[in-house]
Write an enzyme that holds these catalytic residues in place. Structure first.
Site, PDB file in Angstrom:
ATOM      1  N   HIS A   1       0.821  -1.215   0.000  1.00  0.00           N
ATOM      2  CA  HIS A   1       0.000   0.000   0.000  1.00  0.00           C
ATOM      3  C   HIS A   1       0.855   1.264   0.000  1.00  0.00           C
ATOM      4  O   HIS A   1       0.428   2.298   0.513  1.00  0.00           O
ATOM      5  CB  HIS A   1      -0.966  -0.017   1.205  1.00  0.00           C
ATOM      6  CG  HIS A   1      -1.982  -1.120   1.129  1.00  0.00           C
ATOM      7  ND1 HIS A   1      -2.610  -1.676   2.219  1.00  0.00           N
ATOM      8  CD2 HIS A   1      -2.481  -1.791   0.051  1.00  0.00           C
ATOM      9  CE1 HIS A   1      -3.441  -2.624   1.816  1.00  0.00           C
ATOM     10  NE2 HIS A   1      -3.371  -2.720   0.509  1.00  0.00           N
TER      11      HIS A   1
ATOM     12  N   ALA B   1       2.185 -10.424  18.195  1.00  0.00           N
ATOM     13  CA  ALA B   1       3.302 -10.723  17.297  1.00  0.00           C
ATOM     14  C   ALA B   1       4.659 -10.704  18.012  1.00  0.00           C
ATOM     15  O   ALA B   1       5.476 -11.616  17.831  1.00  0.00           O
ATOM     16  CB  ALA B   1       3.301  -9.732  16.140  1.00  0.00           C
TER      17      ALA B   1
HETATM   18  N1  APR Z   1      -0.054  -9.022  17.145  1.00  0.00           N
HETATM   19  C1  APR Z   1      -0.584  -9.675  16.069  1.00  0.00           C
HETATM   20  N2  APR Z   1      -1.778  -9.365  15.552  1.00  0.00           N
HETATM   21  C2  APR Z   1      -2.481  -8.376  16.133  1.00  0.00           C
HETATM   22  C3  APR Z   1      -1.989  -7.650  17.252  1.00  0.00           C
HETATM   23  C4  APR Z   1      -0.713  -8.021  17.766  1.00  0.00           C
HETATM   24  N3  APR Z   1      -0.159  -7.405  18.808  1.00  0.00           N
HETATM   25  N4  APR Z   1      -2.911  -6.722  17.579  1.00  0.00           N
HETATM   26  C5  APR Z   1      -3.923  -6.844  16.697  1.00  0.00           C
HETATM   27  N5  APR Z   1      -3.676  -7.847  15.825  1.00  0.00           N
HETATM   28  C6  APR Z   1      -4.485  -8.309  14.695  1.00  0.00           C
HETATM   29  C7  APR Z   1      -5.976  -8.134  14.811  1.00  0.00           C
HETATM   30  O1  APR Z   1      -6.577  -9.238  15.477  1.00  0.00           O
HETATM   31  C8  APR Z   1      -6.402  -8.047  13.359  1.00  0.00           C
HETATM   32  O2  APR Z   1      -6.648  -9.335  12.810  1.00  0.00           O
HETATM   33  O3  APR Z   1      -4.102  -7.527  13.583  1.00  0.00           O
HETATM   34  C9  APR Z   1      -5.168  -7.450  12.656  1.00  0.00           C
HETATM   35  C10 APR Z   1      -5.322  -6.006  12.239  1.00  0.00           C
HETATM   36  O4  APR Z   1      -6.287  -5.934  11.220  1.00  0.00           O
HETATM   37  P1  APR Z   1      -6.571  -4.598  10.401  1.00  0.00           P
HETATM   38  O5  APR Z   1      -6.675  -3.445  11.336  1.00  0.00           O
HETATM   39  O6  APR Z   1      -7.718  -4.874   9.506  1.00  0.00           O
HETATM   40  O7  APR Z   1      -5.219  -4.365   9.583  1.00  0.00           O
HETATM   41  P2  APR Z   1      -4.798  -4.920   8.151  1.00  0.00           P
HETATM   42  O8  APR Z   1      -5.156  -6.349   7.992  1.00  0.00           O
HETATM   43  O9  APR Z   1      -3.386  -4.535   7.967  1.00  0.00           O
HETATM   44  O10 APR Z   1      -5.711  -4.057   7.195  1.00  0.00           O
HETATM   45  C11 APR Z   1      -5.490  -4.144   5.802  1.00  0.00           C
HETATM   46  O11 APR Z   1      -6.958  -2.319   5.421  1.00  0.00           O
HETATM   47  O12 APR Z   1      -7.845  -0.246   5.908  1.00  0.00           O
HETATM   48  C12 APR Z   1      -6.928  -0.932   5.147  1.00  0.00           C
HETATM   49  O13 APR Z   1      -5.131   0.024   4.035  1.00  0.00           O
HETATM   50  C13 APR Z   1      -5.501  -0.459   5.298  1.00  0.00           C
HETATM   51  O14 APR Z   1      -3.493  -1.763   4.950  1.00  0.00           O
HETATM   52  C14 APR Z   1      -4.739  -1.724   5.622  1.00  0.00           C
HETATM   53  C15 APR Z   1      -5.671  -2.817   5.151  1.00  0.00           C
END
Ligand code: APR
Length: 248
Positions: free
Chosen positions: A120, A233
């Site tokens: 992105h 993580a």
């Molecule tokens: N360690 C691992 N995973 C975690 C932690 C942690 N400490 N904290 C939260 N999570 C997990 C959540 O359970 C969730 O499944 O990380 C994930 C975050 O999800 P999103 O907020 O949806 O992020 P992402 O998957 O990167 O979103 C994808 O969506 O809005 C767009 O462009 C934005 O790049 C982004 C894309």
């Protein structure tokens, strides 16, 4: 969970070409909020209202004030956590080849990973909408919103807004890396945004093992992932590395 940590260490020891797909969850331990779920950015804002290219084009000052300014404040000072550092260590061990990230915070590079595909785009740079001149985000003066280029054009993040295309080379290289790997670590992504969420499917199709690290289940967990290590993580990566050292 201990058994799964051991299993992951064993699988990593046996793997030769590891790729990681990461999302916002890996950066939460660096103080960057995720998008979805509790405390997520999209709880506060409707992404289509604030993170869509049409919203930016219509009213750049509004998007700067509501979203970009806050992101700049957070990303300018964020540092890699044990999750990012763990992936960098896996690269140093000769295991991990490529990180495909949906994050725009540059923390994988800051941790030391050398092949990072930014699906992105990234937030390290702002780009003039008129002449394309780039400015380092940290150096951009935001006393005036929206900030402007020397030519007078409006600056925008060099990242992908909703409604914009994924950079072609990122798409092509990610597909290639996913199809070539023998193990994919899927760390901290809700796996609901396409086409990034397809990468584990490409990896699975060519026989790779898929290991998820996430405190929550995702749409990949039941049918695509070999197993989910439920946890944060940074903590999970530390435990895996601890276990992996004697195994290699
Ligand atoms: N360690 C691992 N995973 C975690 C932690 C942690 N400490 N904290 C939260 N999570 C997990 C959540 O359970 C969730 O499944 O990380 C994930 C975050 O999800 P999103 O907020 O949806 O992020 P992402 O998957 O990167 O979103 C994808 O969506 O809005 C767009 O462009 C934005 O790049 C982004 C894309």
């Amino acid at each position: 969970m201990d058994d799964l940590i051991k299993q992951a260490a064993g699988d990593l020891a046996a793997a030769c070409n590891v790729v990681a797909l990461t999302g916002a969850g890996i950066s939460t331990e660096s103080g960057i909020p995720p998008f979805r779920g509790k405390g997520g950015l999209w709880e506060k804002f409707d992404p289509m209202e604030i993170a869509h290219i049409d919203a930016f084009m219509k009213d750049p000052a509004r998007v700067w004030n509501l979203l970009v300014k806050e992101m700049k404040a957070i990303v300018d000072t964020a540092r890699p956590n044990d999750g990012h550092k763990g992936l960098a260590k896996l690269e140093q061990m000769g295991k991990l080849k490529t990180v495909i990230t949906q994050n725009i915070d540059g923390l994988h590079q800051a941790a030391g990973n050398t092949d990072v595909i930014e699906f992105h785009g990234n937030f390290a740079w702002q780009r003039c909408m008129d002449c394309s001149q780039k400015y380092e985000t940290r150096q951009v003066d935001i006393s005036q919103i929206p900030p402007r280029c020397r030519c007078g054009g409006i600056l925008r993040p060099d990242a992908v807004f909703f409604g914009e295309m994924i950079p072609q080379d990122a798409m092509w290289r990610s597909k290639q890396a996913a199809s070539d790997c023998d193990l994919m670590l899927v760390v901290g992504t809700s796996a609901v945004v396409q086409p990034a969420a397809l990468m584990p499917l490409f990896a699975k199709e060519t026989g790779a093992k898929i290991i998820e690290i996430n405190p929550e289940e995702t749409p990949l967990t039941v049918e695509v992932s070999d197993y989910l290590i439920k946890g944060r993580a940074g903590e999970v990566m530390n435990q895996i590395l601890q276990e992996l050292k004697p195994a290699i």
